[in-house]
Every structure is written in structure tokens, then in C-alpha cells.
Design an enzyme around this catalytic site. Structure first.
Site, PDB file in Angstrom:
ATOM      1  N   SER A 153       0.832  -1.210   0.000  1.00 56.31           N
ATOM      2  CA  SER A 153       0.000   0.000   0.000  1.00 56.31           C
ATOM      3  C   SER A 153       0.857   1.247   0.000  1.00 56.31           C
ATOM      4  O   SER A 153       0.384   2.314  -0.386  1.00 56.31           O
ATOM      5  CB  SER A 153      -0.852   0.070   1.267  1.00 56.31           C
ATOM      6  OG  SER A 153      -1.596  -1.075   1.438  1.00 56.31           O
ATOM      7  N   GLU A 193      -3.988  -0.447  -9.265  1.00 55.44           N
ATOM      8  CA  GLU A 193      -2.925   0.484  -9.664  1.00 55.44           C
ATOM      9  C   GLU A 193      -1.701  -0.321 -10.033  1.00 55.44           C
ATOM     10  O   GLU A 193      -1.255  -1.151  -9.222  1.00 55.44           O
ATOM     11  CB  GLU A 193      -2.510   1.328  -8.456  1.00 55.44           C
ATOM     12  CG  GLU A 193      -3.358   2.498  -8.148  1.00 55.44           C
ATOM     13  CD  GLU A 193      -2.701   3.337  -7.049  1.00 55.44           C
ATOM     14  OE1 GLU A 193      -2.141   4.386  -7.362  1.00 55.44           O
ATOM     15  OE2 GLU A 193      -2.763   2.934  -5.872  1.00 55.44           O
TER      16      GLU A 193
HETATM   17  N1  LIG Z   1      -6.168  -4.852   3.635  1.00 58.11           N
HETATM   18  C1  LIG Z   1      -6.307  -3.859   2.756  1.00 58.11           C
HETATM   19  O1  LIG Z   1      -7.316  -3.120   2.722  1.00 58.11           O
HETATM   20  C2  LIG Z   1      -5.225  -3.635   1.727  1.00 58.11           C
HETATM   21  C3  LIG Z   1      -5.524  -2.934   0.561  1.00 58.11           C
HETATM   22  C4  LIG Z   1      -4.521  -2.777  -0.408  1.00 58.11           C
HETATM   23  C5  LIG Z   1      -3.250  -3.274  -0.168  1.00 58.11           C
HETATM   24  N2  LIG Z   1      -2.983  -3.942   1.004  1.00 58.11           N
HETATM   25  C6  LIG Z   1      -1.630  -4.488   1.192  1.00 58.11           C
HETATM   26  O2  LIG Z   1      -1.671  -5.888   0.903  1.00 58.11           O
HETATM   27  C7  LIG Z   1      -0.691  -6.567   1.714  1.00 58.11           C
HETATM   28  C8  LIG Z   1      -1.366  -7.672   2.501  1.00 58.11           C
HETATM   29  O3  LIG Z   1      -2.363  -7.122   3.327  1.00 58.11           O
HETATM   30  P1  LIG Z   1      -3.511  -8.033   3.987  1.00 58.11           P
HETATM   31  O4  LIG Z   1      -4.497  -7.061   4.542  1.00 58.11           O
HETATM   32  O5  LIG Z   1      -3.942  -9.083   3.044  1.00 58.11           O
HETATM   33  O6  LIG Z   1      -2.682  -8.715   5.166  1.00 58.11           O
HETATM   34  P2  LIG Z   1      -3.104  -9.982   6.057  1.00 58.11           P
HETATM   35  O7  LIG Z   1      -2.484  -9.771   7.385  1.00 58.11           O
HETATM   36  O8  LIG Z   1      -4.589 -10.220   5.971  1.00 58.11           O
HETATM   37  O9  LIG Z   1      -2.388 -11.243   5.327  1.00 58.11           O
HETATM   38  C9  LIG Z   1      -1.004 -11.426   5.267  1.00 58.11           C
HETATM   39  C10 LIG Z   1      -0.707 -12.913   5.134  1.00 58.11           C
HETATM   40  O10 LIG Z   1       0.687 -13.071   4.909  1.00 58.11           O
HETATM   41  C11 LIG Z   1       1.108 -14.240   5.617  1.00 58.11           C
HETATM   42  N3  LIG Z   1       2.557 -14.183   5.825  1.00 58.11           N
HETATM   43  C12 LIG Z   1       3.230 -13.501   6.775  1.00 58.11           C
HETATM   44  N4  LIG Z   1       4.559 -13.719   6.617  1.00 58.11           N
HETATM   45  C13 LIG Z   1       4.706 -14.543   5.546  1.00 58.11           C
HETATM   46  C14 LIG Z   1       5.829 -15.135   4.912  1.00 58.11           C
HETATM   47  N5  LIG Z   1       7.073 -14.895   5.325  1.00 58.11           N
HETATM   48  N6  LIG Z   1       5.617 -15.957   3.855  1.00 58.11           N
HETATM   49  C15 LIG Z   1       4.367 -16.222   3.432  1.00 58.11           C
HETATM   50  N7  LIG Z   1       3.257 -15.695   4.007  1.00 58.11           N
HETATM   51  C16 LIG Z   1       3.419 -14.859   5.044  1.00 58.11           C
HETATM   52  C17 LIG Z   1       0.285 -14.219   6.896  1.00 58.11           C
HETATM   53  O11 LIG Z   1       0.226 -15.504   7.488  1.00 58.11           O
HETATM   54  C18 LIG Z   1      -1.074 -13.740   6.378  1.00 58.11           C
HETATM   55  O12 LIG Z   1      -1.889 -14.828   6.010  1.00 58.11           O
HETATM   56  C19 LIG Z   1      -0.037  -5.479   2.561  1.00 58.11           C
HETATM   57  O13 LIG Z   1       1.124  -5.036   1.923  1.00 58.11           O
HETATM   58  C20 LIG Z   1      -1.084  -4.378   2.597  1.00 58.11           C
HETATM   59  O14 LIG Z   1      -0.510  -3.109   2.822  1.00 58.11           O
HETATM   60  C21 LIG Z   1      -3.955  -4.146   1.945  1.00 58.11           C
END
Ligand SMILES: NC(=O)c1ccc[n+]([C@@H]2O[C@H](COP(=O)([O-])OP(=O)(O)OC[C@H]3O[C@@H](n4cnc5c(N)ncnc54)[C@H](O)[C@@H]3O)[C@@H](O)[C@H]2O)c1
Length: 323
Positions: A153, A193
Site C-alpha cells: 500500500s 494500480e
Molecule cells: N487490507 C487492505 O485493505 C489492503 C488494501 C490494499 C493493499 N494492502 C496491502 O496488501 C498486503 C497484505 O495485506 P492483507 O491485509 O492481506 O494482510 P493480512 O495480514 O490479511 O495477510 C497477510 C498474510 O501473509 C502471511 N505471511 C506472513 N509472513 C509470511 C511469509 N514470510 N511468507 C508467506 N506468508 C506470510 C500471513 O500468514 C497472512 O496470512 C499489505 O502489503 C497491505 O498493505 C492491503
């Protein structure tokens, strides 16, 4: 100093820099997109699971879904089953197509299983050191043609690209890094994006654009700068709404009502901030403020104090509204 008086080395560097800057606003139409026949997704959380499901369902490709935590994989696949069953019950999909999409999701806890994918999208938590270590691994594990994408993000795509190598002049992996920043919830929001790092090649951008279109998304492109496009525009809007509230220009309901009814959006800025999470809003405003150095991005005092109080919006039960 005029250009003719510069040394040959400096002229060469300026030419390279001009080429590099023009490549940050790449013309993908001039490059040939490669077909993505298999995808990898790292992180089966909220975003990763959505990306994997839409890729399997709409683009019809097998997806290797990697998560270091087996419980996250189990929870994610259960959620995929729920979403597919809903699609079938609402006649958006036939049962056999839902079964086919589900069979395309291949969960694993091993990063090494990404050794045959054409593209990988990283969606692990927003921690720079975690993401740089994952990109260093992806550069070693994935095939030498694979697109290496991140869903970050706010982190610098150029920094993530640089973490694929110890030699900045070796761009064999860094030129394949870009961001595919999907919007939440991925199965619903059409926007994505595509952000190019300084190192990204036009062919990689073309491939990512083409694949996102196959997923049914409408991609926008931008250069790698703090907040990219969506958050650079959205977060100052939310922050300004909070400043209007804290300075008494309008109350909560007036602020949300005028923007909801006046700009035809589903919710006003304060309610939207609650849904995004006030901690997330604050951290993005800090990225904009620090990264761009302009006081117009100063986070609202009320935003900071609500985060300090633990009132993070919908997820904590209290924000500008109570849940
Ligand atoms: N949630 C939102 O609204 C949103 C929107 C756009 C972008 N993002 C971005 O997307 C990314 C993920 O966000 P999210 O909300 O899905 O997070 P989340 O916490 O829901 O999921 C992250 C996952 O990654 C796994 N993980 C952690 N370390 C790991 C590793 N070393 N190898 C493999 N898997 C691993 C965790 O177990 C978890 O299942 C972030 O960079 C966030 O900034 C989030």
C-alpha cells in the site's frame, strides 16, 4: 552549466537518467505482453486470497498460494469456498466452473513451489524487512522471466526491486519488479494500480497490465512516488474531512452527508476512514508527509489522538461511529 561543457561521463549519466525517468512513465503499448499461464501468490490473507481467487476464477490460471502459516491457508480456502458457493447460489457462476476455479487454488507453505510460475504477487504484511527478504527469495526461486509483483500500500517499489540483487547494475531481476496494488475487497473492486519502479521494464509492465485485464480489472498506471495515485488523492481528502471536524467547520453527519450526497459515493469520508481503519489512514498520511515533505500532508491532530486512544474504526468497534 551548459551541457556541452560537461564531461563525457556526466553526459552519459544524464542520458541514462533521462532514459530511466521516461521509463517510469512507460509506454506499455510499445512492448509485447507475455502470456501468464500460472500465477503464484505469497500471503493468503485478506488481499492474497482475494487475488488468488479472482485469478483462478476470472483469468482461469492455476495459482500456487503460499503462506508460512498453515492456519491462514485453511482459513483462506474456507473463505474461497464461501465466496464461490455464493457466486453459484446467485447464478453468477455454474457449479462446474466454481469447482474448476477451486481446483486451480494450490495451497503450500513452501516458497520453493514457486519455481515454475510466470508471475508472482506478494501480499504479506506491510513490513519492509519482511517484503525485502521475500523479494530476495523470489529472485532466486522463480523462473528468470517471471513478473515479480507486490501488493504494497505504501512501500517504495524501487526499494523492493533493489532488494532482488546485491549489484544495482544487474537488473535481471529488478527490471521484473512492479506493483499490482489491488483494492479491497479484491473480488468486488475493479480498480488496480500498476506502479512501476525505477528499474521496471516496459515488457513487464505490459505483461502485468494484460494479466490484470484478464482478471476483469481496470488497471491505472503510475510512477513510484509516496502514496502512488489512489492514496495520494484519497487520504488527503479523508484527512481534510477530519480537520473540518476538529476545527468545528461541520459536525460528523454534515461532513459525511454532503460528500455522500454531493459526490454520489457510497459513504462519506469519516465513515470511509472507519472502514479503512484509522491506524492505516494515519500511517499512509505519515508516508505522504515524510515522503513528500509538504505541510499540506500533516496528519490531522484528531486522527493521531483517536489512534492513540485505540479507536481504530470498525475493526475496534469505535471510530467516528460506534459499531
Ligand atoms: N487490507 C487492505 O485493505 C489492503 C488494501 C490494499 C493493499 N494492502 C496491502 O496488501 C498486503 C497484505 O495485506 P492483507 O491485509 O492481506 O494482510 P493480512 O495480514 O490479511 O495477510 C497477510 C498474510 O501473509 C502471511 N505471511 C506472513 N509472513 C509470511 C511469509 N514470510 N511468507 C508467506 N506468508 C506470510 C500471513 O500468514 C497472512 O496470512 C499489505 O502489503 C497491505 O498493505 C492491503
Amino acid at each position: 552549466m551548459s551541457l556541452p561543457r560537461l564531461t563525457h561521463g556526466v553526459r552519459q549519466a544524464l542520458r541514462t537518467q533521462r532514459r530511466t525517468f521516461s521509463s517510469t512513465l512507460l509506454r506499455p503499448a510499445e512492448a509485447q505482453a507475455a502470456e501468464v499461464k500460472s500465477l503464484g501468490v505469497v500471503g493468503a490473507g485478506q488481499m492474497g486470497l482475494g487475488i488468488a481467487l479472482v485469478a483462478a476464477r476470472s483469468a482461469g490460471v492455476p495459482v500456487t498460494l503460499v503462506d508460512s502459516n498453515q492456519a491462514s491457508l485453511d482459513k483462506g480456502l474456507k473463505f474461497a469456498d464461501t465466496l464461490l458457493a455464493k457466486d453459484v447460489s446467485k447464478s453468477r457462476m455454474r457449479q462446474d466452473d466454481a469447482d474448476k476455479a477451486r481446483a486451480f487454488l494450490r495451497p503450500t507453505t513452501r516458497m520453493e513451489d514457486l519455481d515454475r510460475v510466470d508471475m508472482v504477487i506478494e501480499a504479506v504484511p506491510e513490513i519492509l524487512s519482511l517484503k525485502t527478504s521475500i523479494f530476495a527469495q523470489l529472485a532466486q526461486i522463480c523462473p528468470s522471466h517471471a513478473v515479480l509483483a507486490t501488493n504494497t500500500s505504501s512501500l517504495s517499489i524501487t526499494t523492493l526491486a533493489a532488494s532482488t540483487t546485491k549489484d544495482p547494475n544487474d537488473m535481471s531481476a529488478s527490471s521484473r519488479v512492479l506493483s499490482t496494488h489491488f483494492m479491497n475487497p479484491v473480488p468486488i473492486q475493479k480498480g488496480v494500480e500498476i506502479i512501476s519502479a525505477l528499474q521496471t521494464s516496459p515488457a513487464i509492465l505490459a505483461t502485468a497490465l494484460e494479466f490484470c485485464r484478464r482478471m476483469g480489472k481496470v488497471p491505472s498506471t503510475s510512477a513510484d512516488t509516496p502514496g502512488f495515485l489512489a492514496n495520494r488523492i484519497l487520504m488527503p481528502y479523508i484527512n481534510e474531512a477530519i480537520i473540518c471536524l476538529e476545527s468545528g467547520i461541520g459536525d460528523r453527519d454534515s461532513i459525511d452527508a454532503i460528500m455522500k450526497n454531493g459526490t454520489n459515493v457510497p459513504m462519506g469520508p469519516l465513515q470511509l476512514a472507519d472502514f479503512i481503519g484509522l491506524d492505516t489512514c494515519l500511517s499512509i498520511m505519515k508516508v505522504l508527509h515524510e515522503g513528500l515533505g509538504d505541510s499540506k500532508y500533516r496528519p490531522a491532530v484528531r486522527l493521531r489522538s483517536m489512534v492513540e486512544a485505540g479507536w481504530l474504526g470498525k475493526k475496534s468497534g469505535r471510530g467516528f461511529y460506534e459499531y
